[in-house]
Design a protein around this motif. Structure first.
Motif, PDB file in Angstrom:
ATOM      1  N   ALA A 169       0.832  -1.207   0.000  1.00 18.75           N
ATOM      2  CA  ALA A 169       0.000   0.000   0.000  1.00 18.75           C
ATOM      3  C   ALA A 169       0.865   1.256   0.000  1.00 18.75           C
ATOM      4  N   LYS A 170       1.930   1.242   0.795  1.00 19.67           N
ATOM      5  CA  LYS A 170       2.826   2.408   0.857  1.00 19.67           C
ATOM      6  C   LYS A 170       3.503   2.643  -0.487  1.00 19.67           C
ATOM      7  N   LEU A 171       3.743   1.576  -1.244  1.00 25.63           N
ATOM      8  CA  LEU A 171       4.375   1.703  -2.556  1.00 25.63           C
ATOM      9  C   LEU A 171       3.382   2.044  -3.664  1.00 25.63           C
ATOM     10  N   GLY A 172       2.097   2.153  -3.317  1.00 28.54           N
ATOM     11  CA  GLY A 172       1.099   2.595  -4.282  1.00 28.54           C
ATOM     12  C   GLY A 172       0.312   1.504  -4.966  1.00 28.54           C
ATOM     13  N   TYR A 173       0.435   0.261  -4.500  1.00 25.36           N
ATOM     14  CA  TYR A 173      -0.325  -0.838  -5.089  1.00 25.36           C
ATOM     15  C   TYR A 173      -1.744  -0.888  -4.514  1.00 25.36           C
ATOM     16  N   ALA A 174      -2.678  -1.372  -5.306  1.00 26.73           N
ATOM     17  CA  ALA A 174      -4.028  -1.687  -4.822  1.00 26.73           C
ATOM     18  C   ALA A 174      -3.992  -3.115  -4.302  1.00 26.73           C
ATOM     19  N   VAL A 175      -4.300  -3.289  -3.023  1.00 25.65           N
ATOM     20  CA  VAL A 175      -4.117  -4.573  -2.362  1.00 25.65           C
ATOM     21  C   VAL A 175      -5.461  -5.181  -1.975  1.00 25.65           C
ATOM     22  N   VAL A 176      -5.685  -6.432  -2.359  1.00 28.70           N
ATOM     23  CA  VAL A 176      -6.862  -7.184  -1.946  1.00 28.70           C
ATOM     24  C   VAL A 176      -6.404  -8.228  -0.930  1.00 28.70           C
ATOM     25  N   ALA A 177      -6.984  -8.183   0.259  1.00 29.60           N
ATOM     26  CA  ALA A 177      -6.591  -9.072   1.351  1.00 29.60           C
ATOM     27  C   ALA A 177      -7.553 -10.240   1.456  1.00 29.60           C
ATOM     28  N   ARG A 181     -10.931 -14.387   8.725  1.00 24.88           N
ATOM     29  CA  ARG A 181     -11.452 -13.635   9.872  1.00 24.88           C
ATOM     30  C   ARG A 181     -11.994 -12.284   9.396  1.00 24.88           C
ATOM     31  N   MET A 182     -13.213 -12.327   8.903  1.00 23.83           N
ATOM     32  CA  MET A 182     -13.809 -11.110   8.341  1.00 23.83           C
ATOM     33  C   MET A 182     -14.096 -10.050   9.405  1.00 23.83           C
ATOM     34  N   GLN A 183     -14.044 -10.449  10.678  1.00 26.64           N
ATOM     35  CA  GLN A 183     -14.204  -9.458  11.736  1.00 26.64           C
ATOM     36  C   GLN A 183     -13.001  -8.515  11.811  1.00 26.64           C
ATOM     37  N   GLU A 184     -11.933  -8.846  11.086  1.00 30.56           N
ATOM     38  CA  GLU A 184     -10.725  -8.021  11.101  1.00 30.56           C
ATOM     39  C   GLU A 184     -10.637  -7.099   9.884  1.00 30.56           C
ATOM     40  N   VAL A 185     -11.765  -6.873   9.214  1.00 34.69           N
ATOM     41  CA  VAL A 185     -11.763  -6.019   8.020  1.00 34.69           C
ATOM     42  C   VAL A 185     -11.202  -4.634   8.325  1.00 34.69           C
ATOM     43  N   ASN A 186     -11.611  -4.040   9.436  1.00 36.17           N
ATOM     44  CA  ASN A 186     -11.135  -2.694   9.764  1.00 36.17           C
ATOM     45  C   ASN A 186      -9.621  -2.659   9.950  1.00 36.17           C
ATOM     46  N   TYR A 187      -9.103  -3.695  10.599  1.00 29.41           N
ATOM     47  CA  TYR A 187      -7.649  -3.792  10.795  1.00 29.41           C
ATOM     48  C   TYR A 187      -6.935  -3.854   9.457  1.00 29.41           C
ATOM     49  N   LEU A 188      -7.409  -4.706   8.558  1.00 27.95           N
ATOM     50  CA  LEU A 188      -6.755  -4.878   7.269  1.00 27.95           C
ATOM     51  C   LEU A 188      -6.859  -3.605   6.422  1.00 27.95           C
ATOM     52  N   GLN A 189      -7.994  -2.933   6.504  1.00 31.44           N
ATOM     53  CA  GLN A 189      -8.135  -1.674   5.779  1.00 31.44           C
ATOM     54  C   GLN A 189      -7.228  -0.594   6.357  1.00 31.44           C
ATOM     55  N   SER A 190      -7.019  -0.639   7.676  1.00 30.61           N
ATOM     56  CA  SER A 190      -6.118   0.345   8.289  1.00 30.61           C
ATOM     57  C   SER A 190      -4.680   0.156   7.833  1.00 30.61           C
ATOM     58  N   LEU A 191      -4.329  -1.076   7.443  1.00 28.31           N
ATOM     59  CA  LEU A 191      -2.992  -1.340   6.918  1.00 28.31           C
ATOM     60  C   LEU A 191      -2.846  -0.914   5.462  1.00 28.31           C
ATOM     61  N   GLY A 192      -3.983  -0.753   4.772  1.00 29.82           N
ATOM     62  CA  GLY A 192      -3.936  -0.301   3.392  1.00 29.82           C
ATOM     63  C   GLY A 192      -4.677  -1.153   2.391  1.00 29.82           C
ATOM     64  N   ALA A 193      -5.368  -2.208   2.850  1.00 26.17           N
ATOM     65  CA  ALA A 193      -6.130  -3.046   1.922  1.00 26.17           C
ATOM     66  C   ALA A 193      -7.298  -2.252   1.339  1.00 26.17           C
ATOM     67  N   THR A 194      -7.476  -2.329   0.032  1.00 26.01           N
ATOM     68  CA  THR A 194      -8.589  -1.640  -0.622  1.00 26.01           C
ATOM     69  C   THR A 194      -9.841  -2.504  -0.661  1.00 26.01           C
ATOM     70  N   GLU A 195      -9.645  -3.825  -0.512  1.00 14.36           N
ATOM     71  CA  GLU A 195     -10.766  -4.757  -0.499  1.00 14.36           C
ATOM     72  C   GLU A 195     -10.367  -5.969   0.340  1.00 14.36           C
ATOM     73  N   VAL A 196     -11.346  -6.580   1.012  1.00 16.21           N
ATOM     74  CA  VAL A 196     -11.101  -7.779   1.798  1.00 16.21           C
ATOM     75  C   VAL A 196     -12.054  -8.862   1.322  1.00 16.21           C
ATOM     76  N   ILE A 197     -11.518 -10.043   1.003  1.00 16.61           N
ATOM     77  CA  ILE A 197     -12.344 -11.152   0.554  1.00 16.61           C
ATOM     78  C   ILE A 197     -12.169 -12.334   1.503  1.00 16.61           C
ATOM     79  N   HIS A 198     -13.184 -13.201   1.549  1.00 15.12           N
ATOM     80  CA  HIS A 198     -13.100 -14.366   2.436  1.00 15.12           C
ATOM     81  C   HIS A 198     -12.215 -15.430   1.802  1.00 15.12           C
ATOM     82  N   ARG A 199     -11.426 -16.075   2.625  1.00 11.35           N
ATOM     83  CA  ARG A 199     -10.495 -17.081   2.114  1.00 11.35           C
ATOM     84  C   ARG A 199     -11.189 -18.246   1.434  1.00 11.35           C
TER      85      ARG A 199
END
Length: 328
Positions: A169-177, A181-199
């Motif tokens: 994210a810091k390097l400018g990539y669009a990251v899909v996580a 654990r979908m309850q951690e969506v906010n955490y992953l978005q705070s790191l820079g994920a633009t989208e979160v999908i279930h494994r």
């Protein structure tokens, strides 16, 4: 005598506990280090619980990471008082590792602590962050730039995944996580994920070829997840594989490789040459913001390492676990 986690496999069975350890337990090495911090990684969890044959000789002090102060050196590379860092090279597997207050190591395995980081910060990064950086470097060297499209990061709540998201994210990539654990969506978005999908969208058997989506992938999961990630990688894309949380198998097809020309880049952090290590740590110092450390890490003491190892393997730990080995 010093405190540490010791693993044995004897008439009492396989067991790990915090003990007072005699200096004679330490193997040969030309540098003796007072360990300040270590970490608890997935591999350490496997070693401590015995759920995989990580340990090659007993008794063994686990811990594949450490940072500490040189107490004694027979090497001209380091002197007493130097702060040094080690990741891998078999410590915690074939050579006593970092989850103890003292370590005896080979100077060829050590690098000076990078000036960008405090000792604790270097262990928040640890093998996980260093491996994530190696994965990103592999993508870059294969021409995967931010304009090429989305990057998939699997095992996103783990240490490698968390750092991969932050770095990309810091390097400018669009990251899909990808996470279970979908309850951690906010955490992953705070790191820079633009989208979160279930494994589950990746972890079950899939088709040999799927719709092209990913310009690149950082995978710490393996098995069906890695196969499906390859199947949906764009023409000419690169998949950096560094873990096996789902399994060591690769139940897939050669189709994505011969029809889309994708690259599967294997990322080994254990025996990586010193020059590559220094490059990765230099890049980490240039990229990571200090704010990322607080959100990614939890600190524990030696006396809770064994219990936390079981939680880690049960998928109940997110981010990084740092161990203050000197704390009472």
């Amino acid at each position: 005598m010093f405190k540490g986690i010791l693993i044995n496999n004897d008439e009492q069975g396989y067991h790990a506990s915090m003990q007072e350890i005699n200096d004679n337990t330490l193997p040969e090495g030309d540098v003796t280090v007072k360990v300040l911090y270590s970490t608890l990684n997935y591999k350490d969890g496997l070693a401590i619980t015995g759920k995989a044959p990580v340990i090659r000789s007993f008794p063994m002090i686990p811990g594949i990471d450490l940072v500490g102060v040189v107490e004694h050196s027979d090497s001209n590379q380091f002197k007493a008082g130097d702060i040094v860092l080690q990741n891998g090279f078999g410590i915690g597997e074939t050579h006593c590792g970092g989850l103890a207050q003292k370590a005896r190591l080979k100077s060829d395995w050590l690098i000076p602590l990078p000036t960008a980081f405090t000792p604790k910060q270097s262990m928040i990064i640890g093998t996980a962050g260093y491996t994530a950086m190696l994965c990103v470097i592999a993508l870059e060297k294969n021409g995967v730039t931010p304009d090429k499209g989305e990057i998939l990061v699997t095992g996103a709540n783990g240490g490698v995944g968390s750092f991969a998201i932050s770095i990309l994210a810091k390097l400018g990539y669009a990251v899909v996580a990808s996470t279970g654990r979908m309850q951690e969506v906010n955490y992953l978005q705070s790191l820079g994920a633009t989208e979160v999908i279930h494994r589950d969208t990746l972890s079950n058997p899939g088709k040999p070829m799927a719709k092209e989506r990913w310009a690149g992938v950082v995978d710490s999961v393996g098995s069906h997840t890695l196969v499906n990630a390859c199947a949906s990688t764009q023409y000419g894309g690169t998949v950096a594989a560094c873990g096996l949380a789902q399994g060591m198998d690769l139940p897939g097809s050669v189709a994505p490789f011969i029809l889309r020309g994708i690259t599967l880049a294997g990322i080994d952090s254990v025996m990586r040459p010193i020059a590559d290590r220094k490059e990765a740590w230099k890049r980490l110092g240039e990229i990571l913001e200090p704010s990322v450390f607080d959100s990614i890490a939890e600190e524990i003491k030696l006396d809770t390492v064994v219990a936390t190892a079981n939680q880690l393997l049960a998928g109940k730990v997110r981010g990084r676990i740092v161990v203050d080995v000197q704390a009472d």
